[in-house]
Design a protein around this motif. Structure first.
Motif, mmCIF file in Angstrom:
data_model
loop_
_atom_site.group_PDB
_atom_site.id
_atom_site.type_symbol
_atom_site.label_atom_id
_atom_site.label_comp_id
_atom_site.label_asym_id
_atom_site.label_seq_id
_atom_site.Cartn_x
_atom_site.Cartn_y
_atom_site.Cartn_z
ATOM 1 N N SER A 163 0.841 -1.196 0.000
ATOM 2 C CA SER A 163 0.000 0.000 0.000
ATOM 3 C C SER A 163 0.874 1.242 0.000
ATOM 4 C CB SER A 163 -0.918 0.020 1.229
ATOM 5 O OG SER A 163 -1.611 1.250 1.312
ATOM 6 N N LEU A 164 0.532 2.194 -0.856
ATOM 7 C CA LEU A 164 1.218 3.482 -0.875
ATOM 8 C C LEU A 164 0.333 4.584 -0.280
ATOM 9 C CD1 LEU A 164 3.045 3.463 -4.336
ATOM 10 C CD2 LEU A 164 3.968 2.947 -2.073
ATOM 11 N N CYS A 165 -0.704 4.190 0.418
ATOM 12 C CA CYS A 165 -1.574 5.165 1.086
ATOM 13 C C CYS A 165 -0.844 5.708 2.311
ATOM 14 C CB CYS A 165 -2.891 4.521 1.493
ATOM 15 S SG CYS A 165 -3.886 3.939 0.109
ATOM 16 N N GLY A 166 -0.397 6.946 2.216
ATOM 17 C CA GLY A 166 0.345 7.545 3.313
ATOM 18 C C GLY A 166 1.739 6.986 3.486
ATOM 19 N N ARG A 167 2.256 6.312 2.468
ATOM 20 C CA ARG A 167 3.579 5.694 2.552
ATOM 21 C C ARG A 167 4.428 6.126 1.355
ATOM 22 N NH1 ARG A 167 -0.257 1.915 4.139
ATOM 23 N NH2 ARG A 167 0.118 0.859 6.126
ATOM 24 N N PRO A 168 5.756 6.176 1.530
ATOM 25 C CA PRO A 168 6.629 6.586 0.419
ATOM 26 C C PRO A 168 6.839 5.457 -0.585
ATOM 27 C CG PRO A 168 7.946 6.063 2.347
ATOM 28 C CD PRO A 168 6.506 5.966 2.786
ATOM 29 N N LEU A 169 7.389 5.815 -1.756
ATOM 30 C CA LEU A 169 7.678 4.841 -2.803
ATOM 31 C C LEU A 169 8.904 3.991 -2.497
ATOM 32 C CD1 LEU A 169 7.108 7.165 -5.881
ATOM 33 C CD2 LEU A 169 5.933 4.987 -5.559
ATOM 34 N N GLU A 170 9.862 4.542 -1.745
ATOM 35 C CA GLU A 170 11.173 3.901 -1.595
ATOM 36 C C GLU A 170 11.138 2.455 -1.095
ATOM 37 O OE1 GLU A 170 11.846 8.160 -1.987
ATOM 38 O OE2 GLU A 170 10.544 6.968 -0.669
ATOM 39 N N PRO A 171 10.237 2.065 -0.167
ATOM 40 C CA PRO A 171 10.244 0.668 0.277
ATOM 41 C C PRO A 171 9.956 -0.354 -0.813
ATOM 42 C CG PRO A 171 9.154 2.045 1.908
ATOM 43 C CD PRO A 171 9.388 2.900 0.697
ATOM 44 N N LEU A 172 9.573 0.110 -1.997
ATOM 45 C CA LEU A 172 9.380 -0.820 -3.112
ATOM 46 C C LEU A 172 10.700 -1.369 -3.633
ATOM 47 C CD1 LEU A 172 6.689 1.057 -5.256
ATOM 48 C CD2 LEU A 172 6.334 -0.978 -3.861
ATOM 49 N N ALA A 173 11.803 -0.656 -3.397
ATOM 50 C CA ALA A 173 13.082 -1.010 -4.015
ATOM 51 C C ALA A 173 13.482 -2.476 -3.831
ATOM 52 C CB ALA A 173 14.187 -0.079 -3.505
ATOM 53 N N PRO A 174 13.434 -3.045 -2.609
ATOM 54 C CA PRO A 174 13.844 -4.450 -2.471
ATOM 55 C C PRO A 174 12.914 -5.429 -3.172
ATOM 56 C CG PRO A 174 13.820 -3.316 -0.331
ATOM 57 C CD PRO A 174 13.122 -2.440 -1.300
ATOM 58 N N LEU A 175 11.680 -4.993 -3.466
ATOM 59 C CA LEU A 175 10.705 -5.880 -4.101
ATOM 60 C C LEU A 175 10.860 -5.937 -5.609
ATOM 61 C CD1 LEU A 175 7.499 -4.836 -2.111
ATOM 62 C CD2 LEU A 175 9.038 -6.748 -1.645
ATOM 63 N N LEU A 176 11.684 -5.074 -6.158
ATOM 64 C CA LEU A 176 11.840 -5.009 -7.612
ATOM 65 C C LEU A 176 12.799 -6.099 -8.076
ATOM 66 C CD1 LEU A 176 11.948 -1.140 -8.106
ATOM 67 C CD2 LEU A 176 9.993 -2.696 -8.242
ATOM 68 N N GLN A 177 12.278 -7.302 -8.144
ATOM 69 C CA GLN A 177 13.029 -8.474 -8.589
ATOM 70 C C GLN A 177 12.447 -8.926 -9.932
ATOM 71 O OE1 GLN A 177 15.625 -9.726 -6.734
ATOM 72 N NE2 GLN A 177 15.283 -8.112 -5.208
ATOM 73 N N PRO A 178 13.277 -9.065 -10.955
ATOM 74 C CA PRO A 178 12.774 -9.420 -12.290
ATOM 75 C C PRO A 178 11.897 -10.673 -12.268
ATOM 76 C CG PRO A 178 15.085 -8.821 -12.398
ATOM 77 C CD PRO A 178 14.739 -8.879 -10.949
ATOM 78 N N GLY A 179 10.768 -10.575 -12.979
ATOM 79 C CA GLY A 179 9.855 -11.700 -13.074
ATOM 80 C C GLY A 179 8.825 -11.768 -11.973
ATOM 81 N N ALA B 299 1.347 7.410 -12.021
ATOM 82 C CA ALA B 299 2.405 8.114 -12.756
ATOM 83 C C ALA B 299 3.676 8.197 -11.930
ATOM 84 C CB ALA B 299 1.933 9.510 -13.152
ATOM 85 N N ALA B 300 3.534 8.458 -10.619
ATOM 86 C CA ALA B 300 4.705 8.529 -9.748
ATOM 87 C C ALA B 300 5.397 7.173 -9.668
ATOM 88 C CB ALA B 300 4.291 9.002 -8.351
ATOM 89 N N LEU B 301 4.622 6.111 -9.596
ATOM 90 C CA LEU B 301 5.181 4.762 -9.557
ATOM 91 C C LEU B 301 5.909 4.448 -10.861
ATOM 92 C CD1 LEU B 301 5.520 1.915 -8.378
ATOM 93 C CD2 LEU B 301 3.192 1.400 -9.193
ATOM 94 N N ALA B 302 5.310 4.798 -11.984
ATOM 95 C CA ALA B 302 5.956 4.548 -13.278
ATOM 96 C C ALA B 302 7.282 5.292 -13.384
ATOM 97 C CB ALA B 302 5.020 4.970 -14.413
ATOM 98 N N ALA B 303 7.307 6.543 -12.936
ATOM 99 C CA ALA B 303 8.548 7.317 -12.985
ATOM 100 C C ALA B 303 9.615 6.710 -12.088
ATOM 101 C CB ALA B 303 8.265 8.766 -12.578
ATOM 102 N N TYR B 304 9.210 6.231 -10.916
ATOM 103 C CA TYR B 304 10.163 5.616 -9.981
ATOM 104 C C TYR B 304 10.762 4.349 -10.595
ATOM 105 C CZ TYR B 304 11.925 3.414 -5.698
ATOM 106 O OH TYR B 304 12.725 2.817 -4.758
ATOM 107 N N LEU B 305 9.921 3.517 -11.201
ATOM 108 C CA LEU B 305 10.407 2.289 -11.829
ATOM 109 C C LEU B 305 11.370 2.604 -12.968
ATOM 110 C CD1 LEU B 305 7.056 0.286 -11.942
ATOM 111 C CD2 LEU B 305 9.020 -0.224 -10.505
ATOM 112 N N ALA B 306 10.993 3.561 -13.800
ATOM 113 C CA ALA B 306 11.851 3.906 -14.935
ATOM 114 C C ALA B 306 13.190 4.457 -14.467
ATOM 115 C CB ALA B 306 11.129 4.913 -15.829
ATOM 116 N N GLU B 307 13.173 5.280 -13.419
ATOM 117 C CA GLU B 307 14.407 5.880 -12.914
ATOM 118 C C GLU B 307 15.360 4.818 -12.378
ATOM 119 O OE1 GLU B 307 17.203 7.321 -10.070
ATOM 120 O OE2 GLU B 307 15.355 6.302 -9.439
ATOM 121 N N ARG B 308 14.838 3.731 -11.834
ATOM 122 C CA ARG B 308 15.680 2.661 -11.293
ATOM 123 C C ARG B 308 16.042 1.612 -12.337
ATOM 124 N NH1 ARG B 308 16.418 2.625 -5.759
ATOM 125 N NH2 ARG B 308 17.149 0.481 -5.902
#
Length: 408
Positions: A131-147, A161-170
């Motif tokens: 959930s990103l309700c009241g939470r930052p995007l950064e904790p998604l980083a460890p979950l970004l595992q291919p597949g 849109a914010a999520l898409a930009a974060y994914l593209a930037e990483r």
């Protein structure tokens, strides 16, 4: 009022979907009709309006401000409306902390995650739910595992849109995003694109983004192993080197939900890797130098563990008043017996203390501590292949003496 009546369920937590009262069972309808007070978001209250006969209360900000008024209804029929499943990133857990099990009941509806899985044909247990309700995007980083697949509950219409930009930037621009809006209601809509090509507009505030993670060239993938590359961290040379860090994490034996004190944290690499072992792990790092503390904070954000708490004080004074740790790492200050004593005293029974020494003075202090407190000692040596003229040879790094002890 008798004791049994006082303890009878007076608070009903009712899950409601975008289909409104049509999606409620008869029991839930009866509870809403009979409630003297109905609490919920403005959207929930509008959805349930045909049934409501008592007073209404729209959630304030923060939600916890409404708890005293809800508790003031004790013994009177009260309903709290929530989206879908109230105990899935919902208000249920907040209320359960204040209202005994015998005084409440819950009638959940399908969660947004359940509805999204049904639409996409995804297996819920094989998808990470966030959930990103009241939470930052950064904790998604460890979950970004291919597949892997992620299901991300949006805060509002700007989240996709914010999520898409974060994914593209990483470097995860090829990831496929499914934006599911107003699930379960008459205005339900589903659209798909990639993070790199994201251009969706007119997104409804109530939405969920399902992500099929795909890495592009140079994507910043966080490996699951201990001992991340030194160059992955911003540092000024004061960093526990990769191989030593891996052994140190192993010695500290992190378990889910535990708290680490990292004394003299430098770049924050030890605390960060501790927190990466499990999303519920916590760490407090002591670092009196402002530039190093700032650097550690940046590293924590890059690795998705921005909840790392950094105390800008030196030990042992900076340890006063901190919550009881499950483990302590002494990367700095281990030459001071007062620091060792403070750390050992603060540890819970069964807690682990690990200290690394590279100087003879610190090693002597650790030998004295071991003689008094027990534990084991290990010498760690690493050699790396480096150029020597036109040829190559192994250059030894500084030997590290490591003391580990478990408090009885």
């Amino acid at each position: 009022m008798t004791g049994s009546a006082a303890n009878a369920p007076w608070l009903a937590i009712v899950g409601i979907g975008e289909d409104g009262v049509e999606g409620l069972g008869e029991a839930a309808r009866a509870l809403v009709r009979g409630a003297e007070l109905v609490v919920g978001g403005e959207r929930h209250l509008a959805l349930a309006a045909p049934l409501i006969r008592g007073e209404t209360l729209a959630w304030p900000s923060p939600l916890s401000d409404a708890v005293p008024q809800i508790l003031g209804q004790r013994g009177q029929p009260t309903v709290v409306l929530a989206s879908g499943d109230p105990f899935c990133f919902g208000v249920g857990a907040l209320l359960a902390r204040h209202v005994a099990e015998t005084e409440r009941l819950c009638l959940p509806a399908p969660s947004a995650f359940a509805l999204a899985c049904a639409r996409l044909g995804w297996s819920a247990q094989e998808s990470s739910q966030v959930s990103l309700c009241g939470r930052p995007l950064e904790p998604l980083a460890p979950l970004l595992q291919p597949g892997r697949r992620l299901m991300v509950l949006s805060a509002d219409e700007s989240t996709p849109a914010a999520l898409a930009a974060y994914l593209a930037e990483r470097g995860f621009g090829p990831s496929r995003l499914h934006v599911l809006e107003a699930l379960g209601g008459p205005h339900e809509r589903r659209r798909a694109t990639t993070a790199a090509a994201f251009d969706l507009a007119d997104i409804q505030p109530l939405n969920l983004v399902a992500v099929e993670v795909a890495a592009g060239p140079g994507a910043r993938i966080i490996p699951l192993a201990c001992g991340l590359p030194d160059e992955a961290f911003e540092h000024d040379g004061l960093i526990t080197k990769r191989e030593i860090r891996a052994v140190t994490l192993s010695a500290m034996a992190p378990c889910a939900g535990e708290l680490l004190w990292d004394v003299g944290g430098g770049s924050g690499s030890i605390a960060i890797e501790w927190m990466l072992r499990h999303p519920d792990n916590r760490a407090i790092m002591l670092e009196p130098k402002a530039d190093r503390a700032a650097r550690a904070a940046r590293n924590a954000c890059q690795f998705g563990v921005s909840a790392l708490r950094i105390v800008p004080d030196a030990a042992p004074e900076g340890l006063t008043g901190l919550p009881t740790p499950d483990a302590v790492f002494l990367g700095g200050g281990a030459s001071d017996p007062a620091v060792i004593e403070a750390a050992w005293t603060a540890l819970r029974s069964g807690g682990r203390l690990v200290a690394n020494a590279v100087t003879v003075e610190t090693e002597a202090a650790l030998l004295q501590a071991r003689a008094r407190l027990g534990g084991g000692m290990t010498r760690l040596s690493v050699e790396r292949l480096e150029p020597i003229g036109g040829m190559e040879g192994f250059r030894p790094a500084r030997t590290v003496t490591q003391w580990t002890a478990v408090k009885p």
